[in-house]
Design a protein around this motif. Structure first.
Motif, PDB file in Angstrom:
ATOM      1  N   GLN A   1    -139.060   3.319   5.853  1.00  0.00           N
ATOM      2  CA  GLN A   1    -138.471   2.216   6.322  1.00  0.00           C
ATOM      3  C   GLN A   1    -139.413   1.152   7.041  1.00  0.00           C
ATOM      4  O   GLN A   1    -139.348  -0.227   6.732  1.00  0.00           O
ATOM      5  CB  GLN A   1    -137.605   2.766   7.521  1.00  0.00           C
TER       6      GLN A   1
ATOM      7  N   GLY B   1    -136.530   1.136   1.507  1.00  0.00           N
ATOM      8  CA  GLY B   1    -137.010   2.277   2.406  1.00  0.00           C
ATOM      9  C   GLY B   1    -136.671   3.757   2.157  1.00  0.00           C
ATOM     10  O   GLY B   1    -137.459   4.364   2.071  1.00  0.00           O
ATOM     11  N   LEU B   2    -135.488   3.975   1.734  1.00  0.00           N
ATOM     12  CA  LEU B   2    -134.943   5.176   1.522  1.00  0.00           C
ATOM     13  C   LEU B   2    -135.588   5.755   0.255  1.00  0.00           C
ATOM     14  O   LEU B   2    -135.936   6.885   0.145  1.00  0.00           O
ATOM     15  CB  LEU B   2    -133.414   5.379   1.538  1.00  0.00           C
TER      16      LEU B   2
ATOM     17  N   GLY C   1    -133.183  -1.202   3.587  1.00  0.00           N
ATOM     18  CA  GLY C   1    -132.770   0.140   4.100  1.00  0.00           C
ATOM     19  C   GLY C   1    -132.951   0.774   2.808  1.00  0.00           C
ATOM     20  O   GLY C   1    -133.333   2.147   2.694  1.00  0.00           O
TER      21      GLY C   1
ATOM     22  N   LEU D   1    -139.348   9.566   5.959  1.00  0.00           N
ATOM     23  CA  LEU D   1    -138.245   8.191   6.080  1.00  0.00           C
ATOM     24  C   LEU D   1    -138.623   7.314   6.742  1.00  0.00           C
ATOM     25  O   LEU D   1    -138.681   6.059   6.512  1.00  0.00           O
ATOM     26  CB  LEU D   1    -136.968   8.974   6.630  1.00  0.00           C
TER      27      LEU D   1
ATOM     28  N   PHE E   1    -139.300  -2.772   5.773  1.00  0.00           N
ATOM     29  CA  PHE E   1    -138.956  -3.944   6.871  1.00  0.00           C
ATOM     30  C   PHE E   1    -140.173  -4.630   7.363  1.00  0.00           C
ATOM     31  O   PHE E   1    -139.932  -5.909   7.374  1.00  0.00           O
ATOM     32  CB  PHE E   1    -138.354  -3.217   7.872  1.00  0.00           C
TER      33      PHE E   1
END
Length: 344
Positions: free
Chosen positions: A304, A13-14, A10, A300, A308
């Motif tokens: 993400q 991804g941010l 996370g 965003l 993932f």
């Protein structure tokens, strides 16, 4: 996958989503003001990162300086030719883009030669930001009344030229720059680097500054008026050509900041910017190339999804990210009825 791995993904991804958000905002800004789908946006990222690396190497002058000077001279010649033919020329803005900022960049690179990271970043911004309006004046402004498809074809050609110049200027080897912050922290068992926090903080500052610029400043309101209705803005006395200059300058500035932020995180090659810009384009499509908040949300989401998918199916992470554009386009096609271009 446990909670710690999920938090680490996370975080990645941010950080990635923050960079894609800036790309998406720049693409939406340029398209809404000029109707140009600017595929070359990612090249500002590459040029900034590799120019910063050359400044830190100290052995050679960044090749982007010579590109800036060549574009400035070409733009000045074109404007003089237009003036001779009787076309109106705004010499104030022309001299700013073709003489003032290039001269400042030359002085900063050749005379100042900064040694601190933040000073080198400032010089890099001086090198890259004027490239935007100069490219607009040379490649797009003569086609201001062309169709969106024609402008897209020009964007594809310009992207190819810029990638080729990137290979010529910087070579095939990649470069990475020192981080702006060497801090190391541990939050809830997840390692967090200071550079990641710099990326997120600078993105937040830029986003807030952009929204404040469009809501509070006269120039920002003029850009919004041009984006809503070019003909109406022109009738109200707003110089729409100058609006194009400003939108491309902001896009170049945003791209340069993005390049400076990610260069300490990943190795940048001459063609890296295309992939970054393409993911920003996916985020911009989520916003319909018109909505800034939706573009931010889309960025965003892209960040993400990339993080993932790199864990679950790393070989297909790019495919999964770009596949996102299909349901988005399908959903938007159901909601839209007709698309009409402004009458010029």
């Amino acid at each position: 996958m446990d909670a710690q791995i999920a938090l680490m993904l996370g975080q990645d991804g941010l950080v990635n989503g923050a960079v894609y958000a800036l790309m998406a905002l720049a693409l939406v800004l340029v398209f809404s003001v000029t109707r140009v789908i600017f595929i070359g946006q990612g090249e500002f990222v590459t040029f900034a990162a590799l120019s910063m690396a050359m400044l830190q190497g100290g052995a050679r002058t960044p090749a982007t300086l010579w590109l800036l000077l060549a574009l400035a001279v070409a733009t000045l010649v074109v404007e003089a030719w237009r003036h001779q033919r009787g076309a109106p020329v705004d010499w104030g803005s022309t001299l700013v883009w073709t003489v003032g900022l290039p001269a400042l960049a030359c002085a900063a690179v050749l005379l100042w030669r900064p040694t601190s990271v933040w000073a080198q970043a400032l010089v890099t911004l001086l090198l890259i930001t004027p490239l935007g309006p100069l490219l607009y004046r040379l490649a797009y402004r003569p086609l201001a009344h062309a169709t969106v498809l024609m402008l897209l074809i020009v964007s594809v050609a310009l992207h190819g030229v810029l990638v080729g110049l990137g290979l010529l200027f910087f070579g095939a080897e990649g470069s990475r720059t020192p981080a702006f912050s060497e801090a190391r922290m541990d939050w809830f068992g997840v390692p967090v680097t200071g550079q990641s926090l710099v990326v997120i903080a600078l993105t937040a500052v830029l986003v807030l500054a952009m929204f404040g610029f469009f809501e509070r400043s006269i120039i920002g309101k003029a850009l919004r008026a041009t984006a809503m209705n070019r003909v109406g803005a022109r009738l109200m006395g707003i110089p729409t050509e100058l609006a194009g200059d400003v939108s491309f300058a902001l896009a170049a500035l945003i791209g340069a900041v993005s390049g400076l932020m990610i260069a300490p995180i990943t190795t940048i090659y001459y063609d890296t910017g295309f992939l970054i810009g393409l993911k920003g384009f996916v985020a911009a499509i989520v916003g319909g190339l018109a909505s800034y908040p939706l573009a931010l949300a889309g960025a965003l989401l892209v960040g993400q999804l990339e993080a993932f998918s790199s864990f679950w199916a790393s070989a297909y992470k790019e495919v999964l990210v770009f596949t996102l554009i299909i349901p988005v386009l399908w959903w938007r096609s159901l909601r839209s009825h007709t698309v009409e271009e402004d009458e010029e």
